[in-house]
Design a protein around this motif. Sequence first.
Motif, PDB file in Angstrom:
ATOM      1  N   PRO A 235       0.827  -1.193   0.000  1.00 13.06           N
ATOM      2  CA  PRO A 235       0.000   0.000   0.000  1.00 13.06           C
ATOM      3  C   PRO A 235       0.870   1.256   0.000  1.00 13.06           C
ATOM      4  O   PRO A 235       2.004   1.209   0.431  1.00 13.06           O
ATOM      5  N   GLY A 236       0.318   2.363  -0.514  1.00 10.82           N
ATOM      6  CA  GLY A 236       0.991   3.647  -0.376  1.00 10.82           C
ATOM      7  C   GLY A 236       1.564   4.242  -1.645  1.00 10.82           C
ATOM      8  O   GLY A 236       2.362   5.166  -1.572  1.00 10.82           O
ATOM      9  N   GLY A 237       1.142   3.772  -2.816  1.00  8.26           N
ATOM     10  CA  GLY A 237       1.722   4.285  -4.058  1.00  8.26           C
ATOM     11  C   GLY A 237       1.184   5.625  -4.530  1.00  8.26           C
ATOM     12  O   GLY A 237       1.719   6.213  -5.469  1.00  8.26           O
ATOM     13  N   SER A 238       0.132   6.108  -3.890  1.00  8.75           N
ATOM     14  CA  SER A 238      -0.413   7.429  -4.264  1.00  8.75           C
ATOM     15  C   SER A 238      -0.354   8.332  -3.024  1.00  8.75           C
ATOM     16  O   SER A 238      -0.072   7.856  -1.919  1.00  8.75           O
ATOM     17  N   ARG A 239      -0.652   9.595  -3.200  1.00 10.45           N
ATOM     18  CA  ARG A 239      -0.612  10.510  -2.042  1.00 10.45           C
ATOM     19  C   ARG A 239      -1.607  10.071  -0.966  1.00 10.45           C
ATOM     20  O   ARG A 239      -1.271   9.937   0.207  1.00 10.45           O
ATOM     21  N   ILE A 240      -2.823   9.804  -1.380  1.00 11.60           N
ATOM     22  CA  ILE A 240      -3.834   9.367  -0.406  1.00 11.60           C
ATOM     23  C   ILE A 240      -3.475   7.975   0.125  1.00 11.60           C
ATOM     24  O   ILE A 240      -3.637   7.677   1.313  1.00 11.60           O
TER      25      ILE A 240
END
Length: 213
Positions: A37-42
Amino acid sequence: MFITFEGIEGTGKSTQIALLKERLEALGKRVLVTLEPGGSRIGAELRRVLLSLENRDLAPQAELFLYLADRSQHVSQVIRPALEAGMVVLSDRFADSTVAYQAYGRGMDPEMLHELNTIAVGGLWPDMTLLLDIDPELGLRRATERNSREGKTVAEGRFEAESMAFHQRVRQGYLAWAARFPERMRVVEASGTPEDIASSISALVESRLHAGV
Ligand code: TYD
């Protein structure tokens, strides 16, 4: 081309992703490396919630939907635009992690999670998934050594704190799932040296590139 890397902790995914990126760039490709998880800003905010040891009380279904939310955001904000711009995308984990961890690890139904993944990815499945396979005893030993080198404690995240039986179920789940999708998923034996693993991976990826994907 969209390639995902899967496997339990300690398989050396991030090392292999870095090596494949170099190799593809040497072949003239533009490469985006990303992760879940965590590949985008959100997604980075969701990652903190998902992996923090403070959140041991996260309900299994809530965990599932947070991973799926992270994935939808990742596909629409990061992966799809990069592919449309002609880049090769390498993702450290993707939809198969949900099947391996939330279904085989936590006991939910793999087929039901596959359906939910279908919604989350919005039709965008990887061209190729490399499953780095290792005995969890060895994998977790490597992850623990890495954590102590990096000054983190052994049980750095919620998953490192899970039992060996949990990781065995995840590994077997991955292997069962790879047998269900033999075209897309390739099992790479990951107990050897990083160089040996890298050359198996290059061979698989380059044959796919030559096949014109
Ligand atoms: P991370 O620190 O990125 O671990 P790794 O280096 O092993 O990739 O943590 C990601 C953790 O999240 C990992 O233990 C697997 C778990 N996970 C799931 O349970 N379901 C999912 O859908 C995804 C993407 C990850």
